[in-house]
Scaffold this motif. Structure first.
Motif, mmCIF file in Angstrom:
data_model
loop_
_atom_site.group_PDB
_atom_site.id
_atom_site.type_symbol
_atom_site.label_atom_id
_atom_site.label_comp_id
_atom_site.label_asym_id
_atom_site.label_seq_id
_atom_site.Cartn_x
_atom_site.Cartn_y
_atom_site.Cartn_z
ATOM 1 N N VAL A 27 30.952 45.100 42.963
ATOM 2 C CA VAL A 27 32.233 45.755 43.227
ATOM 3 C C VAL A 27 33.349 44.716 43.346
ATOM 4 N N ALA A 28 33.067 43.614 44.055
ATOM 5 C CA ALA A 28 34.074 42.560 44.190
ATOM 6 C C ALA A 28 34.414 41.955 42.825
ATOM 7 N N GLY A 29 33.404 41.735 42.002
ATOM 8 C CA GLY A 29 33.658 41.202 40.660
ATOM 9 C C GLY A 29 34.468 42.155 39.807
ATOM 10 N N GLY A 30 34.161 43.444 39.897
ATOM 11 C CA GLY A 30 34.942 44.442 39.165
ATOM 12 C C GLY A 30 36.371 44.511 39.659
ATOM 13 N N PHE A 31 36.544 44.353 40.966
ATOM 14 C CA PHE A 31 37.886 44.376 41.527
ATOM 15 C C PHE A 31 38.692 43.171 41.065
ATOM 16 N N ILE A 32 38.067 42.008 41.052
ATOM 17 C CA ILE A 32 38.750 40.804 40.564
ATOM 18 C C ILE A 32 39.108 40.963 39.086
ATOM 19 N N ALA A 33 38.203 41.537 38.309
ATOM 20 C CA ALA A 33 38.486 41.766 36.890
ATOM 21 C C ALA A 33 39.663 42.733 36.727
ATOM 22 N N PHE A 34 39.705 43.762 37.558
ATOM 23 C CA PHE A 34 40.802 44.731 37.496
ATOM 24 C C PHE A 34 42.130 44.076 37.860
ATOM 25 N N ILE A 35 42.129 43.274 38.929
ATOM 26 C CA ILE A 35 43.347 42.582 39.351
ATOM 27 C C ILE A 35 43.806 41.610 38.265
ATOM 28 N N SER A 36 42.858 40.919 37.658
ATOM 29 C CA SER A 36 43.210 39.988 36.575
ATOM 30 C C SER A 36 43.730 40.731 35.360
ATOM 31 N N LEU A 37 43.160 41.903 35.093
ATOM 32 C CA LEU A 37 43.566 42.687 33.921
ATOM 33 C C LEU A 37 45.012 43.164 34.035
ATOM 34 N N ILE A 38 45.403 43.633 35.213
ATOM 35 C CA ILE A 38 46.777 44.118 35.333
ATOM 36 C C ILE A 38 47.766 42.990 35.587
ATOM 37 N N GLY A 39 47.261 41.777 35.822
ATOM 38 C CA GLY A 39 48.113 40.598 35.836
ATOM 39 C C GLY A 39 48.878 40.327 37.108
ATOM 40 N N ILE A 40 48.319 40.687 38.251
ATOM 41 C CA ILE A 40 49.022 40.427 39.507
ATOM 42 C C ILE A 40 49.171 38.929 39.748
ATOM 43 N N VAL A 41 48.076 38.201 39.570
ATOM 44 C CA VAL A 41 48.097 36.767 39.890
ATOM 45 C C VAL A 41 49.072 36.030 38.983
ATOM 46 N N THR A 42 49.000 36.279 37.702
ATOM 47 C CA THR A 42 49.897 35.577 36.778
ATOM 48 C C THR A 42 51.352 35.987 36.982
ATOM 49 N N ARG A 43 51.573 37.248 37.302
ATOM 50 C CA ARG A 43 52.941 37.725 37.526
ATOM 51 C C ARG A 43 53.539 37.063 38.771
ATOM 52 N N LEU A 44 52.760 37.027 39.864
ATOM 53 C CA LEU A 44 53.269 36.399 41.079
ATOM 54 C C LEU A 44 53.449 34.896 40.896
#
Length: 150
Positions: A27-44
């Motif tokens: 679940v944590a890996g899927g959540f990280i993949a989801f966050i990476s997919l929508i680009g929160i980290v790169t956007r911030l």
């Protein structure tokens, strides 16, 4: 070979523990993949002009998810912490949780492009930054009311 009566429950607990631990990591890996997919980290990172620290952000997020996965699985006894320290920890965790929830909500809204569509429909020409800030403040106040009053 007979395992005996006492070892079967221990084996069941070990297997159940490994399945729960693996499911939490999945679940944590899927959540990280989801966050990476929508680009929160790169956007911030782009907004704060710290693009060179993206691996640090991603590692911190992964370590945080692993840590809280372990905390939710083992539920440590924290009776030795004073009341004031516990409140301070809760407030700090709540602050970062609120920041994360706000960033997630903003990223999801941006992915869906709801803000430009909404602004075109209501014919908003001026004050667009104020609308975004008002939505963020409203989200913050709503979270505070939910967590501290209800």
């Amino acid at each position: 070979m007979c395992l005996g009566i006492m070892t079967v429950p221990i084996i069941n607990k070990v297997i159940l523990g490994w399945v729960a631990f693996g499911a939490g990591f999945a679940v944590a890996g899927g959540f990280i993949a989801f966050i990476s997919l929508i680009g929160i980290v790169t956007r911030l990172a782009g907004l704060t002009k710290t693009a060179d620290a993206i691996p640090t952000y991603e590692n911190s997020m992964a370590l945080g998810l692993i840590f809280f996965n372990l905390v939710s699985l083992y539920q440590p006894d924290l009776q030795w912490i004073s009341y004031t320290a516990a409140l301070s920890i809760i407030n700090i965790v709540g602050l970062f949780t609120g920041i994360f929830a706000g960033c997630l909500a903003g990223a999801l809204a941006e992915v869906v492009n709801i803000i430009p569509i909404f602004s075109r429909r209501i014919k908003l020409r001026k004050g667009f930054p104020y609308m975004v800030k008002a939505a963020a403040v409203g989200k913050c106040i709503g979270c505070l009311i939910q967590f501290y009053i209800f």
